[in-house]
Structure formats: C-alpha cells, structure tokens
Write a protein that holds these residues in place. Structure first.
Motif, PDB file in Angstrom:
ATOM      1  N   PRO A 248       0.817  -1.219   0.000  1.00 55.77           N
ATOM      2  CA  PRO A 248       0.000   0.000   0.000  1.00 55.77           C
ATOM      3  C   PRO A 248       0.851   1.270   0.000  1.00 55.77           C
ATOM      4  CG  PRO A 248      -0.009  -1.032   2.166  1.00 55.77           C
ATOM      5  CD  PRO A 248       0.670  -1.995   1.242  1.00 55.77           C
ATOM      6  N   GLU A 250       0.517   5.461   0.841  1.00 54.50           N
ATOM      7  CA  GLU A 250      -0.301   6.431   1.560  1.00 54.50           C
ATOM      8  C   GLU A 250      -1.081   7.315   0.590  1.00 54.50           C
ATOM      9  OE1 GLU A 250      -1.911   7.909   5.064  1.00 54.50           O
ATOM     10  OE2 GLU A 250      -0.550   6.197   4.772  1.00 54.50           O
ATOM     11  N   ASP A 252      -2.526   6.533  -2.025  1.00 56.34           N
ATOM     12  CA  ASP A 252      -3.679   5.840  -2.582  1.00 56.34           C
ATOM     13  C   ASP A 252      -4.817   5.654  -1.579  1.00 56.34           C
ATOM     14  OD1 ASP A 252      -3.140   5.359  -5.260  1.00 56.34           O
ATOM     15  OD2 ASP A 252      -1.818   3.687  -4.799  1.00 56.34           O
ATOM     16  N   LYS A 253      -4.604   6.093  -0.329  1.00 51.32           N
ATOM     17  CA  LYS A 253      -5.574   5.787   0.727  1.00 51.32           C
ATOM     18  C   LYS A 253      -6.878   6.555   0.521  1.00 51.32           C
ATOM     19  CE  LYS A 253      -4.050   4.829   4.802  1.00 51.32           C
ATOM     20  NZ  LYS A 253      -3.491   4.905   6.184  1.00 51.32           N
ATOM     21  N   THR A 259     -11.309   1.846   5.594  1.00 53.89           N
ATOM     22  CA  THR A 259     -10.132   2.368   4.903  1.00 53.89           C
ATOM     23  C   THR A 259      -9.779   1.477   3.724  1.00 53.89           C
ATOM     24  OG1 THR A 259      -9.288   3.296   6.962  1.00 53.89           O
ATOM     25  CG2 THR A 259      -7.722   3.035   5.161  1.00 53.89           C
ATOM     26  N   TYR A 261      -7.875   1.471  -0.492  1.00 52.98           N
ATOM     27  CA  TYR A 261      -6.870   2.095  -1.330  1.00 52.98           C
ATOM     28  C   TYR A 261      -7.325   2.051  -2.775  1.00 52.98           C
ATOM     29  CZ  TYR A 261      -3.689   2.035   2.650  1.00 52.98           C
ATOM     30  OH  TYR A 261      -3.107   2.254   3.865  1.00 52.98           O
ATOM     31  N   ARG A 264      -3.936   0.078  -4.670  1.00 52.59           N
ATOM     32  CA  ARG A 264      -3.177  -0.873  -3.853  1.00 52.59           C
ATOM     33  C   ARG A 264      -4.109  -1.462  -2.797  1.00 52.59           C
ATOM     34  NH1 ARG A 264       2.467  -0.166  -4.854  1.00 52.59           N
ATOM     35  NH2 ARG A 264       2.526   0.729  -6.950  1.00 52.59           N
ATOM     36  N   ASP A 266      -4.159  -2.819   1.330  1.00 52.16           N
ATOM     37  CA  ASP A 266      -3.567  -3.049   2.644  1.00 52.16           C
ATOM     38  C   ASP A 266      -4.343  -4.181   3.310  1.00 52.16           C
ATOM     39  OD1 ASP A 266      -2.607  -2.990   5.233  1.00 52.16           O
ATOM     40  OD2 ASP A 266      -2.371  -0.811   5.248  1.00 52.16           O
TER      41      ASP A 266
END
Length: 544
Positions: A248, A250, A252-253, A259, A261, A264, A266
């Motif tokens: 992951p 950050e 792409d969050k 939460t 992405y 990506r 996580d």
C-alpha cells in the motif's frame, strides 16, 4: 458451475474446499519449478506448422493460440498453512473456417506432427459443421499486425516472491483479525500468469504476458451466548497487477467508513477493520423494510454493474446465443436501434474498456488477434452500443470487432466475453462524504454479497458486506439483514449523484462464468461512490 451465475468464491468460505471448486487448468508442478517463458521463435515455428497444415486441408481462415498458463494458490486457516499449489498447462488450440463454418481442435502434444494433425482435425470438423450451416460465418476484416508483443505493466512479479513471504502475510492477516475479535479466519492468495501466443492467417504473430493477483479472506465471529455468528469478507479487488498490489501507498488511501486504497491493497488494515466490524455486525439492528436512498461504495457497486449492465450488453446474449444456459438480455436490438432507450439517468455513462491499466481484462490484443479498445455502452443514460466480436460485428453495423473475444485456456474455443464495464465518475467535484450529507433516510453499503437476477438481467436483488444507516446526512450506526430489489432500468434511472474521479476504484471477479461447455473469465468494473434514490429495501431475516 451453476447456470445464471458466476462463481463468487469469497462468499463460499475459504480453505481447502475453496481450492477444490476453482476451475484449475493444468497439472500440479513442484513449488520450485522455474517460471520460464517459452522462446518466441519456437512458438512462431509451431504456429506456422498449424497455419500451413490448415490451409493445405482447405481452411480459408485460421487462428492459432499457444498458451502456457501458470497458477499459484496459497491457503491458510488461522495459524496454519492449509495448502500451496502450483499448476501449469501448456498446449495449442487451432480454430479454422472451412466451407463457411467454424472448426476447432487442440492438443498438448507440442511436436510438429501432432500440431499438424490437430489442424487437420479442426478443418474436418468445420466441413462437417458446414453440412448443417444455414448462414456462413461473416468475419469483420482484420489487418495483420506482424510480430508484436504486450505485457501487463507489473512492477514486481508475484511468482518471484517467495512462497514463505506470501504465506507469512496471510498468517499475519489471521493474527490481526483474531486479535480484533474474530473466532475463525481463512485467507487465500491466487496468482495467474497467462503466457499467450496468437498467430493467424491474417498475418499476426502476437506474444502476450498477462499477470493477475487476488488476495482475499473471510472472518467469522460467534456470539457465545446465542450461537449466532456473522462473517465479513475482504474488501479487496482482484487486479491485473503484480505483487506491488500488496504494497500500500499512503497516496492511494481512501478514508471513509472503512479504509481502502485506490490502486493498492492493505490486507492487514482490512483484516484489522474486519475483526472489529464483524463484532459490530452481531450487535447491529435489523433493517426496517421500505424505500431508502442508497449510497453504494465501489466495493459493492461493481457487482451490480457486472450483472445488470455487463451481461445484458453482451451481444451474444441479446441475440439469444446464451438462452439455453446463462440467459438472454432485455436490451434487445430494437432498443438500441431507437437511439433513445433511457437505460439510466443522464448522469449514467458506462464504458467498456479492455485497455484500462490494472484491470483484470486488460490485454493488448484479444483472442482473435484484435487490438483492444474502449467504447461507450451507455451515454448520458441512453443505450448506444453493445459488446461484439469478429463474427458479430456486422450485425450491428460495425466495420471491425471491438476486441472482446476470450478463451479461458488454449484447449477451449474462444468466444464473446465481457470487457471491463465501468460507470464513469461524476464531472462535478463531489466526495462520498458530501454525497451522504444530502441523504435524509438512507443506507451506505460496502462490499459485495449474495445476489439474484433473472434470465434477462432485469429484475434483481443484491446484498452486501457492510450496511450503515444514514439519517439527516449522518451515518448513525450499523444495520444488518439488508438487501435491495429493483429492475435494471428503474435502478439506473434512480442514480442521482456520483462522486468524482478521486474516489474511482475497481472491483471485479476472476470467475465470470458463461458458455457451454462452461468457461470462466476475469473482468473488472470501476466506479466512484454513487447515490440511488428511493430504492426498495427488504429485510432478509423476516419471513414473507
């Protein structure tokens, strides 16, 4: 595979039983087997044997597909690795036109004599089929590309990552979920590498290297006092990517109810949230049936798009070719010919796209050697096109195929399969939070669940993974026992808002089933979060 449905395995439970239900192509090979690629010059030499043999037997058109298909499955359950399997399949499929009819034959004996015999068999089959032919096959013209290649633009080959590293990740998923309150956890990772070589009498020699990955899990929590239980499946999406999907970033969050992405995944964060959310599901209140405004997350909406848009716009269904097995379509030719059939609201723009990076369906060329493309299916809410291949293109006035022909392996004949079909994001600046603010009485739904849809892809019912009640623009708590019912045209005309491109995400499935004999294909569907007003919601726990 059951009729009228594709295999959505995350809802079937994970473990060794899952592996037994996946259509594994090929034979098991040792974990240390080299993931080599066959020399392109050798493949061209073998393809020419088939092309020349078919022509000598009377074929007027021939295409050849040499395939080497590699799969890897890793399955864990709580703190144990239950199974690790590598499979390999290698062979050649030869399709010909002779006397105006199709013929097909395949072999895994990759010597020149066996290939020539398979080509001769394909021609013989075509000539026999022609005895029953009423209308000769009409192929859209296709200029040969010469010698070209295409590869999924991966950053890290998942097959090169040690099995132990992938298994350790899945075991960490179990650990995180169980610390969060889960009682049982099953995790699964599925890797695909399709090494495909296509050659045709049109003059194409196309070498492609396709990579796909799917990580997923299912967790269960039991109420010890009542014996009731709830589950929560992963909110991952299978993707046409390498192992970089599991790393992951950050940037792409996506921050929301859960939460996620954009490009990506996580897996550990998803498992941590799932461990908490499955406990909340046990305590959630049961939904009151009625009309609600639905706010649908892309992790849920992809499945509704797949069933109610992707399938009914497949031209072979429209023409009745699938009527005996997987259904027809309410989007009949007269609706397209009218140029004014209001499929959805003016906000609804849906495209078919075989070129989209990171999607499951992304390839450079389809299994008829046609360069892939992107085209409109629904424009400003109006039906404007279908999905068609070379022998269907003339039916809707196309001068060339749209490049959406596919076969699950070298040993199966190729036919029309769904492209990536996606709802385009809204043009105005709008976040999911801003979209929710305008809802007085609604439900936010994330993740896919059970579904049912009729043979014409018209009347349907969909569930999900997570349901949150919305009151006066605020999420106030979790619900359960939620499913919504509608028909396709009514549903898409109720679309009143779509978040912008910042929220656009892909969902999809490896196992879209179709055809007789049945085949599966991998397909993605993208969208941003969207709102649908006044949709009928039922309580799935109440008796009717």
């Amino acid at each position: 595979m059951k009729r009228r449905e594709f295999l959505h395995y995350t809802g079937l439970g994970l473990g060794a039983g899952l592996l037994s239900q996946i259509p594994i192509i090929g034979k098991a090979v040792p974990l240390e087997a080299p993931w080599y690629a066959i020399d392109v010059a050798k493949k061209k030499e073998l393809a020419d044997v088939a092309l020349n043999a078919a022509r000598s037997k009377g074929a007027t058109y021939t295409d050849v597909r040499i395939g080497r298909y590699l799969n890897q499955f890793i399955i864990t359950r709580e703190d144990k690795v239950e199974n690790v399997v590598n499979t390999e399949s290698y062979g050649i499929g030869i399709r010909v036109l002779a006397n105006g009819s199709w013929g097909f034959a395949s072999t895994d004996q990759m010597d020149k004599d066996s290939i020539a015999r398979a080509a001769a068999t394909a021609v013989a089959i075509a000539k026999e089929n022609a005895r029953l032919l009423t209308t000769p096959v009409q192929l859209a013209p296709q200029k040969g590309y010469g010698e070209v290649s295409w590869k999924t633009p991966i950053e890290k080959n998942a097959f090169d990552v040690p099995v132990k590293e992938k298994a350790d990740l899945l075991l960490s998923v179990s650990d995180v979920a169980m610390k969060g309150g889960a009682d049982y956890v099953g995790s699964f990772m599925f890797l695909v590498n399709e090494q495909k070589y296509f050659a045709s009498s049109d003059g194409s020699y196309i070498d492609q290297d396709v990579h796909r990955i799917w990580p997923t899990f299912q967790i269960t929590k039991i109420d010890k006092a009542t014996g009731k239980f709830e589950t929560r499946n992963a909110l991952s999406s299978p993707r046409g990517m390498g192992y970089e999907y599991m790393i992951p970033r950050e940037s792409d969050k996506i921050h929301g109810v859960t939460t996620l992405y954009r490009d990506r995944y996580d897996m550990l964060e998803d498992a941590r949230l799932a461990g908490t959310q499955v406990g909340e599901k046990l305590k959630a209140k049961s939904v009151e049936p009625g009309k609600y405004d639905l706010v649908l997350d892309p992790s849920h909406l992809w499945l509704t798009i797949h069933e109610s848009v992707g399938h009914p716009t497949e031209l072979d269904r429209v023409l009745g070719y699938e009527a005996n097995f997987a259904g027809t379509s309410f989007l009949t030719l007269d609706k397209w010919e009218s140029k004014k059939f209001q499929f959805g609201s003016p906000l609804v723009n849906i495209v078919a796209d075989k070129t989209q990076p990171g999607s499951l369906g992304a390839v450079g060329y389809d299994d008829e050697g046609v360069a892939t493309q992107k085209w409109d299916l629904i424009k400003d809410g109006v039906l404007v096109n279908y999905q068609a291949i070379r022998d269907q293109a003339h039916i809707i006035g196309l001068k060339q195929s749209q490049g959406c022909c596919y076969s699950q392996s070298w040993s199966d004949v190729q036919f029309q399969r769904m492209a990536n079909v996606s709802l385009q994001p809204g043009a105005a600046s709008l976040t999911p939070a801003e979209l929710i603010k305008n809802v007085e009485r609604g439900i936010f739904i994330a993740g896919d669940g059970s579904f049912s849809i009729d043979q014409q892809r018209y009347n349907f019912q969909f569930g999900g993974q997570l349901f949150y009640e919305i009151k006066n623009g605020q999420i106030v708590g979790m619900l359960k026992d939620v499913a919504y019912q509608s028909n396709t045209q009514e549903f898409w005309n109720s679309c009143k808002a779509i978040a912008d491109k910042r929220d656009y995400r892909l969902g999809g499935s490896f196992f879209d089933g179709k055809g007789q004999p049945s085949q599966v294909s991998a397909v993605s569907h993208g969208s941003a979060t969207a709102r649908f007003n006044g949709v009928n919601v039922i309580n799935t726990a109440r008796k009717i």
